[in-house]
Design a protein around this motif. Structure first.
Motif, PDB file in Angstrom:
ATOM      1  N   ASN A  72       4.922   6.627 -40.672  1.00  0.00           N
ATOM      2  CA  ASN A  72       5.801   7.197 -41.628  1.00  0.00           C
ATOM      3  C   ASN A  72       6.464   8.418 -41.371  1.00  0.00           C
ATOM      4  OD1 ASN A  72       5.830   5.079 -43.778  1.00  0.00           O
ATOM      5  ND2 ASN A  72       3.980   6.212 -44.531  1.00  0.00           N
ATOM      6  N   ASP A  73       5.981   9.200 -40.344  1.00  0.00           N
ATOM      7  CA  ASP A  73       6.549  10.572 -39.759  1.00  0.00           C
ATOM      8  C   ASP A  73       7.828  10.185 -39.042  1.00  0.00           C
ATOM      9  OD1 ASP A  73       5.626   9.858 -37.112  1.00  0.00           O
ATOM     10  OD2 ASP A  73       3.722  10.844 -37.296  1.00  0.00           O
ATOM     11  N   THR A  74       8.426  11.473 -38.579  1.00  0.00           N
ATOM     12  CA  THR A  74       9.658  11.182 -37.696  1.00  0.00           C
ATOM     13  C   THR A  74       9.691  10.652 -36.471  1.00  0.00           C
ATOM     14  OG1 THR A  74      10.363  13.412 -39.102  1.00  0.00           O
ATOM     15  CG2 THR A  74      11.881  12.615 -37.158  1.00  0.00           C
ATOM     16  N   TRP A  75       8.597  10.751 -35.917  1.00  0.00           N
ATOM     17  CA  TRP A  75       8.234  10.056 -34.544  1.00  0.00           C
ATOM     18  C   TRP A  75       8.300   8.685 -34.871  1.00  0.00           C
ATOM     19  CZ3 TRP A  75       7.996  11.631 -29.474  1.00  0.00           C
ATOM     20  CH2 TRP A  75       7.242  10.852 -28.537  1.00  0.00           C
ATOM     21  N   SER A  80      10.712   3.339 -34.346  1.00  0.00           N
ATOM     22  CA  SER A  80      10.953   1.955 -35.031  1.00  0.00           C
ATOM     23  C   SER A  80      12.425   1.522 -35.000  1.00  0.00           C
ATOM     24  CB  SER A  80      10.269   2.160 -36.329  1.00  0.00           C
ATOM     25  OG  SER A  80      10.716   0.785 -36.988  1.00  0.00           O
ATOM     26  N   ARG A  81      13.351   2.423 -35.317  1.00  0.00           N
ATOM     27  CA  ARG A  81      14.711   2.520 -35.123  1.00  0.00           C
ATOM     28  C   ARG A  81      15.273   1.976 -33.902  1.00  0.00           C
ATOM     29  NH1 ARG A  81      17.915   7.120 -37.839  1.00  0.00           N
ATOM     30  NH2 ARG A  81      19.596   5.713 -37.509  1.00  0.00           N
ATOM     31  N   VAL A  82      14.637   2.659 -32.915  1.00  0.00           N
ATOM     32  CA  VAL A  82      14.931   2.364 -31.558  1.00  0.00           C
ATOM     33  C   VAL A  82      14.580   0.832 -31.225  1.00  0.00           C
ATOM     34  CG1 VAL A  82      14.478   2.814 -29.331  1.00  0.00           C
ATOM     35  CG2 VAL A  82      15.056   4.859 -30.973  1.00  0.00           C
ATOM     36  N   LEU A  83      13.415   0.692 -31.494  1.00  0.00           N
ATOM     37  CA  LEU A  83      12.674  -0.904 -31.248  1.00  0.00           C
ATOM     38  C   LEU A  83      13.782  -1.937 -31.888  1.00  0.00           C
ATOM     39  CD1 LEU A  83       9.999  -1.564 -29.954  1.00  0.00           C
ATOM     40  CD2 LEU A  83       9.418  -2.456 -32.106  1.00  0.00           C
ATOM     41  N   GLY A 125       2.941   4.226 -33.487  1.00  0.00           N
ATOM     42  CA  GLY A 125       2.078   4.431 -34.478  1.00  0.00           C
ATOM     43  C   GLY A 125       1.813   3.561 -35.460  1.00  0.00           C
ATOM     44  N   ALA A 126       1.654   2.518 -35.046  1.00  0.00           N
ATOM     45  CA  ALA A 126       1.662   1.121 -35.903  1.00  0.00           C
ATOM     46  C   ALA A 126       0.154   1.184 -36.402  1.00  0.00           C
ATOM     47  CB  ALA A 126       1.537  -0.008 -34.939  1.00  0.00           C
ATOM     48  N   LYS A 127       0.262   0.965 -37.720  1.00  0.00           N
ATOM     49  CA  LYS A 127      -0.901   0.886 -38.677  1.00  0.00           C
ATOM     50  C   LYS A 127      -1.810  -0.552 -38.505  1.00  0.00           C
ATOM     51  CE  LYS A 127       0.012   5.051 -40.067  1.00  0.00           C
ATOM     52  NZ  LYS A 127       0.046   5.367 -41.665  1.00  0.00           N
ATOM     53  N   GLY A 128      -1.687  -1.121 -37.437  1.00  0.00           N
ATOM     54  CA  GLY A 128      -2.331  -2.297 -37.380  1.00  0.00           C
ATOM     55  C   GLY A 128      -2.051  -2.832 -35.977  1.00  0.00           C
ATOM     56  N   ARG A 129      -2.516  -4.097 -35.697  1.00  0.00           N
ATOM     57  CA  ARG A 129      -2.202  -4.775 -34.426  1.00  0.00           C
ATOM     58  C   ARG A 129      -1.515  -5.791 -34.597  1.00  0.00           C
ATOM     59  NH1 ARG A 129      -7.144  -6.856 -30.324  1.00  0.00           N
ATOM     60  NH2 ARG A 129      -6.216  -6.359 -28.424  1.00  0.00           N
ATOM     61  N   VAL A 130      -0.548  -6.127 -33.552  1.00  0.00           N
ATOM     62  CA  VAL A 130       0.271  -7.561 -33.579  1.00  0.00           C
ATOM     63  C   VAL A 130      -0.232  -8.397 -32.112  1.00  0.00           C
ATOM     64  CG1 VAL A 130       2.668  -8.283 -33.223  1.00  0.00           C
ATOM     65  CG2 VAL A 130       2.215  -6.458 -34.620  1.00  0.00           C
ATOM     66  N   LEU A 131      -0.511  -9.588 -32.459  1.00  0.00           N
ATOM     67  CA  LEU A 131      -0.947 -10.611 -31.496  1.00  0.00           C
ATOM     68  C   LEU A 131       0.018 -11.865 -31.751  1.00  0.00           C
ATOM     69  CD1 LEU A 131      -4.698 -10.320 -32.250  1.00  0.00           C
ATOM     70  CD2 LEU A 131      -3.483  -9.180 -30.351  1.00  0.00           C
ATOM     71  N   PRO A 132       0.255 -12.368 -30.522  1.00  0.00           N
ATOM     72  CA  PRO A 132       1.031 -13.689 -30.477  1.00  0.00           C
ATOM     73  C   PRO A 132       0.105 -14.834 -31.010  1.00  0.00           C
ATOM     74  CG  PRO A 132       0.192 -13.354 -28.402  1.00  0.00           C
ATOM     75  CD  PRO A 132      -0.220 -11.911 -29.197  1.00  0.00           C
ATOM     76  N   MET A 133       0.531 -15.957 -31.561  1.00  0.00           N
ATOM     77  CA  MET A 133      -0.430 -16.937 -32.010  1.00  0.00           C
ATOM     78  C   MET A 133      -0.740 -17.942 -30.878  1.00  0.00           C
ATOM     79  SD  MET A 133       1.927 -19.849 -33.951  1.00  0.00           S
ATOM     80  CE  MET A 133       3.260 -20.959 -33.057  1.00  0.00           C
ATOM     81  N   ALA A 134      -0.150 -17.744 -29.664  1.00  0.00           N
ATOM     82  CA  ALA A 134      -0.572 -18.436 -28.499  1.00  0.00           C
ATOM     83  C   ALA A 134       0.098 -17.781 -27.158  1.00  0.00           C
ATOM     84  CB  ALA A 134       0.320 -19.841 -28.446  1.00  0.00           C
ATOM     85  N   LEU A 135      -0.454 -17.852 -26.062  1.00  0.00           N
ATOM     86  CA  LEU A 135       0.148 -17.648 -24.920  1.00  0.00           C
ATOM     87  C   LEU A 135       0.971 -18.503 -24.031  1.00  0.00           C
ATOM     88  CD1 LEU A 135      -3.192 -15.728 -23.940  1.00  0.00           C
ATOM     89  CD2 LEU A 135      -1.445 -14.678 -25.206  1.00  0.00           C
ATOM     90  N   THR A 136       1.480 -19.623 -24.630  1.00  0.00           N
ATOM     91  CA  THR A 136       2.235 -20.556 -23.991  1.00  0.00           C
ATOM     92  C   THR A 136       3.508 -20.476 -24.768  1.00  0.00           C
ATOM     93  OG1 THR A 136       0.158 -21.833 -23.607  1.00  0.00           O
ATOM     94  CG2 THR A 136       2.389 -22.778 -23.486  1.00  0.00           C
TER      95      THR A 136
END
Length: 320
Positions: A72-75, A80-83, A125-136
């Motif tokens: 939630n901070d400015t950084w 996130s907006r850039v992304l 500064g994500a408050k969690g992890r993001v993973l793909p369900m598969a690598l294919t």
């Protein structure tokens, strides 16, 4: 109550809404470990173009999940907006999203899908992890009725996420090509370590059900000691679920994974309306608990309110 470990499944705007809500529970220490397992079958837009050119996983839904988990901070908010920034103009870059390019760049640089996503998460500064369900990279297929004028019951196979999501027929089932893609091992490990699994909301046939079509991931979900919460959508989705009521959504989910055992089904009481009794009977038939709550934004549009959804999740986690 001790803090909970949660894994949320989905893709696109539905998963973004769920993760935004769950991130609020990380902030108030209700949840201490949050993982998103994301559908990777998109073949449209910027993601589809990058997938076609580089042979990589489509990055768009992964990007949206990361943006939902930003701090939630400015950084964090600025990055996130850039992304999420989408290029305009009239050249070849038109329509591409900065985050998609960044993720693909890291995949090429590091040669590791998960490590690259972890680096983007650190940047945000994500408050969690993001993973793909598969690598294919995979293709969603659907058996669709109603596309043959002289035989409405005839089934036609539709291929590709965009085509499936926009079909004018009635989807009866979906599949994946390849049928047994390489699962992300970190996703399986997260499922087995979780206290709670959250499936939905989102595009039912192209974002939610695909997680149950990967044999190794489905096996992890149905054998995990975690309790499963199914979150129903707020309305029918054109091209995917027209004509399906709330109970039909749940029944369709179970048809694709008969060994699935939901602990709770969360639905918005306003959107369910007169279908409440039918939904309650369907939920009870699967041995689950129906939770009707106020999770829709106040203006009545079919969007989940993050604060309300977070409160509903917290009540479910506390009442278990």
């Amino acid at each position: 109550m001790r803090a909970q470990s949660v894994v949320a499944f989905g893709g696109g705007h539905g998963l973004h809404a769920s993760l935004t809500a769950l991130r609020l529970l990380v902030d108030d220490l209700t949840v201490d470990d949050l993982t998103a397992v994301v559908t990777v079958a998109d073949d449209g837009g910027s993601s589809g173009r990058l997938r076609g050119e580089f042979g990589v996983l489509p990055p768009g839904d992964l990007r949206m999940a990361l943006a939902a988990l930003c701090g939630n901070d400015t950084w964090d908010v600025t990055w996130s907006r850039v992304l999420q920034h989408r290029f305009e103009g009239a050249g070849e870059m038109r329509g591409h999203v900065v985050g998609n390019l960044l993720i693909v760049s890291l995949w090429e640089l590091l040669g590791d899908h998960v490590q690259a996503l972890d680096w983007v998460g650190r940047l945000l500064g994500a408050k969690g992890r993001v993973l793909p369900m598969a690598l294919t990279p995979m293709v969603i297929t659907a058996e669709v009725a109603g596309l043959t004028p002289d035989d409405p019951d005839a089934r036609v196979t539709v291929r590709g996420q965009v085509e499936v999501a926009t079909t004018e027929g009635r989807i009866t089932s979906i599949g994946l090509e390849p049928a047994d893609p390489t699962v992300c091992p970190e996703s399986v490990a997260a499922v087995h370590a979780a206290d709670w699994l959250v499936l939905g909301p989102g595009s039912w046939f192209t974002s939610v059900i695909p997680h149950l079509m990967i044999p190794a991931l489905r096996e992890a979900i149905v054998t995990s000691d975690a309790r499963l919460v199914v979150v129903l959508n707020l309305e029918e989705q054109p091209g995917e679920t027209i004509g399906l009521g709330p109970g039909d959504h749940l029944a369709t989910l179970i048809e694709h994974a008969p060994d699935l055992k939901p602990y709770a089904v969360l639905a918005d009481r306003r959107s369910v309306g007169a279908d409440a009794d039918t939904l309650a009977a369907t939920v009870a038939a699967y041995g689950a608990r129906l939770v009707l709550d106020d999770v829709m934004v106040d203006d009545g549009s079919p969007r989940h309110d993050p604060a309300k959804l977070a409160a509903a999740y917290a009540r479910i986690f506390a009442d278990s």
